[in-house]
Design a protein around this motif. Structure first.
Motif, PDB file in Angstrom:
ATOM      1  N   THR A  83      -1.385   1.930 -13.107  1.00  0.00           N
ATOM      2  CA  THR A  83      -1.226   3.378 -12.960  1.00  0.00           C
ATOM      3  C   THR A  83      -1.328   4.097 -14.296  1.00  0.00           C
ATOM      4  N   GLU A  84      -1.095   3.386 -15.399  1.00  0.00           N
ATOM      5  CA  GLU A  84      -1.215   4.001 -16.719  1.00  0.00           C
ATOM      6  C   GLU A  84      -2.668   4.234 -17.111  1.00  0.00           C
ATOM      7  N   ARG A  85      -3.576   3.477 -16.506  1.00  0.00           N
ATOM      8  CA  ARG A  85      -4.988   3.570 -16.883  1.00  0.00           C
ATOM      9  C   ARG A  85      -5.790   4.506 -15.978  1.00  0.00           C
ATOM     10  N   LEU A  86      -5.208   4.978 -14.884  1.00  0.00           N
ATOM     11  CA  LEU A  86      -5.933   5.841 -13.955  1.00  0.00           C
ATOM     12  C   LEU A  86      -6.230   7.194 -14.589  1.00  0.00           C
ATOM     13  N   SER A  87      -7.368   7.767 -14.207  1.00  0.00           N
ATOM     14  CA  SER A  87      -7.673   9.126 -14.653  1.00  0.00           C
ATOM     15  C   SER A  87      -6.757  10.108 -13.926  1.00  0.00           C
ATOM     16  N   PHE A  88      -6.766  11.364 -14.352  1.00  0.00           N
ATOM     17  CA  PHE A  88      -5.858  12.362 -13.783  1.00  0.00           C
ATOM     18  C   PHE A  88      -6.055  12.518 -12.276  1.00  0.00           C
ATOM     19  N   PHE A  89      -7.304  12.713 -11.842  1.00  0.00           N
ATOM     20  CA  PHE A  89      -7.554  12.940 -10.423  1.00  0.00           C
ATOM     21  C   PHE A  89      -7.291  11.690  -9.597  1.00  0.00           C
ATOM     22  N   ALA A  90      -7.583  10.516 -10.143  1.00  0.00           N
ATOM     23  CA  ALA A  90      -7.301   9.277  -9.423  1.00  0.00           C
ATOM     24  C   ALA A  90      -5.793   9.107  -9.252  1.00  0.00           C
ATOM     25  N   ALA A  91      -5.026   9.431 -10.269  1.00  0.00           N
ATOM     26  CA  ALA A  91      -3.573   9.359 -10.158  1.00  0.00           C
ATOM     27  C   ALA A  91      -3.049  10.445  -9.227  1.00  0.00           C
ATOM     28  N   LEU A  92      -3.660  11.626  -9.269  1.00  0.00           N
ATOM     29  CA  LEU A  92      -3.244  12.731  -8.405  1.00  0.00           C
ATOM     30  C   LEU A  92      -3.438  12.388  -6.936  1.00  0.00           C
ATOM     31  N   TYR A  93      -4.561  11.746  -6.626  1.00  0.00           N
ATOM     32  CA  TYR A  93      -4.862  11.361  -5.247  1.00  0.00           C
ATOM     33  C   TYR A  93      -4.275  10.011  -4.866  1.00  0.00           C
ATOM     34  N   LYS A  94      -3.511   9.390  -5.781  1.00  0.00           N
ATOM     35  CA  LYS A  94      -2.816   8.123  -5.558  1.00  0.00           C
ATOM     36  C   LYS A  94      -3.753   7.039  -5.037  1.00  0.00           C
ATOM     37  N   VAL A  95      -4.812   6.815  -5.798  1.00  0.00           N
ATOM     38  CA  VAL A  95      -5.803   5.801  -5.431  1.00  0.00           C
ATOM     39  C   VAL A  95      -5.169   4.415  -5.384  1.00  0.00           C
ATOM     40  N   HIS A  96      -4.168   4.180  -6.204  1.00  0.00           N
ATOM     41  CA  HIS A  96      -3.527   2.868  -6.238  1.00  0.00           C
ATOM     42  C   HIS A  96      -2.615   2.633  -5.041  1.00  0.00           C
ATOM     43  N   GLU A  97      -2.087   3.688  -4.413  1.00  0.00           N
ATOM     44  CA  GLU A  97      -1.207   3.537  -3.257  1.00  0.00           C
ATOM     45  C   GLU A  97      -1.965   3.663  -1.936  1.00  0.00           C
ATOM     46  N   GLN A  98      -2.860   4.632  -1.862  1.00  0.00           N
ATOM     47  CA  GLN A  98      -3.647   4.879  -0.650  1.00  0.00           C
ATOM     48  C   GLN A  98      -5.116   4.821  -1.031  1.00  0.00           C
ATOM     49  N   PRO A  99      -5.675   3.612  -1.141  1.00  0.00           N
ATOM     50  CA  PRO A  99      -7.037   3.509  -1.683  1.00  0.00           C
ATOM     51  C   PRO A  99      -8.099   4.210  -0.833  1.00  0.00           C
ATOM     52  N   GLU A 100      -7.991   4.146   0.477  1.00  0.00           N
ATOM     53  CA  GLU A 100      -9.048   4.732   1.309  1.00  0.00           C
ATOM     54  C   GLU A 100      -9.042   6.256   1.231  1.00  0.00           C
ATOM     55  N   VAL A 101      -7.899   6.849   1.451  1.00  0.00           N
ATOM     56  CA  VAL A 101      -7.798   8.313   1.417  1.00  0.00           C
ATOM     57  C   VAL A 101      -8.025   8.823  -0.003  1.00  0.00           C
ATOM     58  N   GLY A 102      -7.437   8.141  -0.988  1.00  0.00           N
ATOM     59  CA  GLY A 102      -7.579   8.563  -2.372  1.00  0.00           C
ATOM     60  C   GLY A 102      -9.019   8.531  -2.850  1.00  0.00           C
ATOM     61  N   MET A 103      -9.736   7.465  -2.470  1.00  0.00           N
ATOM     62  CA  MET A 103     -11.148   7.370  -2.885  1.00  0.00           C
ATOM     63  C   MET A 103     -11.988   8.453  -2.218  1.00  0.00           C
ATOM     64  N   TRP A 104     -11.723   8.751  -0.948  1.00  0.00           N
ATOM     65  CA  TRP A 104     -12.469   9.822  -0.281  1.00  0.00           C
ATOM     66  C   TRP A 104     -12.197  11.171  -0.931  1.00  0.00           C
ATOM     67  N   LEU A 105     -10.938  11.426  -1.260  1.00  0.00           N
ATOM     68  CA  LEU A 105     -10.614  12.692  -1.926  1.00  0.00           C
ATOM     69  C   LEU A 105     -11.257  12.772  -3.306  1.00  0.00           C
ATOM     70  N   LEU A 106     -11.247  11.667  -4.041  1.00  0.00           N
ATOM     71  CA  LEU A 106     -11.897  11.634  -5.352  1.00  0.00           C
ATOM     72  C   LEU A 106     -13.401  11.838  -5.207  1.00  0.00           C
ATOM     73  N   TYR A 107     -13.990  11.212  -4.192  1.00  0.00           N
ATOM     74  CA  TYR A 107     -15.429  11.366  -3.936  1.00  0.00           C
ATOM     75  C   TYR A 107     -15.775  12.817  -3.609  1.00  0.00           C
ATOM     76  N   LEU A 108     -14.997  13.436  -2.741  1.00  0.00           N
ATOM     77  CA  LEU A 108     -15.257  14.832  -2.374  1.00  0.00           C
ATOM     78  C   LEU A 108     -15.070  15.766  -3.573  1.00  0.00           C
ATOM     79  N   THR A 109     -14.077  15.488  -4.407  1.00  0.00           N
ATOM     80  CA  THR A 109     -13.861  16.301  -5.603  1.00  0.00           C
ATOM     81  C   THR A 109     -15.033  16.188  -6.561  1.00  0.00           C
ATOM     82  N   ILE A 110     -15.472  14.969  -6.817  1.00  0.00           N
ATOM     83  CA  ILE A 110     -16.584  14.766  -7.745  1.00  0.00           C
ATOM     84  C   ILE A 110     -17.867  15.357  -7.180  1.00  0.00           C
ATOM     85  N   THR A 111     -18.094  15.206  -5.883  1.00  0.00           N
ATOM     86  CA  THR A 111     -19.293  15.774  -5.267  1.00  0.00           C
ATOM     87  C   THR A 111     -19.275  17.305  -5.350  1.00  0.00           C
TER      88      THR A 111
END
Length: 104
Positions: free
Chosen positions: A4-32
């Motif tokens: 969790t110390e190495r995650l970028s701001f948005f990845a940590a905000l979307y909790k990619v480490h706790e909810q990988p599926e939802v977090g990755m989709w939110l990160l994908y939509l944000t970047i897109t």
């Protein structure tokens, strides 16, 4: 080392480490969305519909790769900075055109 110390701001905000599926989709939509915004503000020109569709398809495909990099690297944060710079540029350009037309 905690991941969790190495995650970028948005990845940590979307909790990619706790909810990988939802977090990755939110990160994908944000970047897109940020990629489309930066493209429209800085690089878009009037193109025929077919060419525009091709550009947006490749933009979406490129966002997929950027999403995987965006977990640990500040990809979305860089896009936010680029969007802010381009927004400021467009506002200043609009203001200078407005003052020129008023002077004439």
């Amino acid at each position: 080392m905690d991941i969790t110390e190495r995650l970028s701001f948005f990845a940590a905000l979307y909790k990619v480490h706790e909810q990988p599926e939802v977090g990755m989709w939110l990160l994908y939509l944000t970047i897109t969305a940020l990629s489309v915004l930066v493209y429209k503000l800085g690089f878009a020109k009037k193109l025929p519909l077919g060419k525009s569709i091709i550009i947006y398809i490749f933009l979406i495909l490129g966002s997929t790769m950027l999403t995987f990099l965006g977990i640990f690297l500040p990809v979305a944060e860089g896009l936010v900075v680029a969007a802010l710079i381009l927004i400021i540029y467009k506002i200043r350009l609009w203001q200078s055109k407005k003052t020129r037309t008023e002077a004439n």
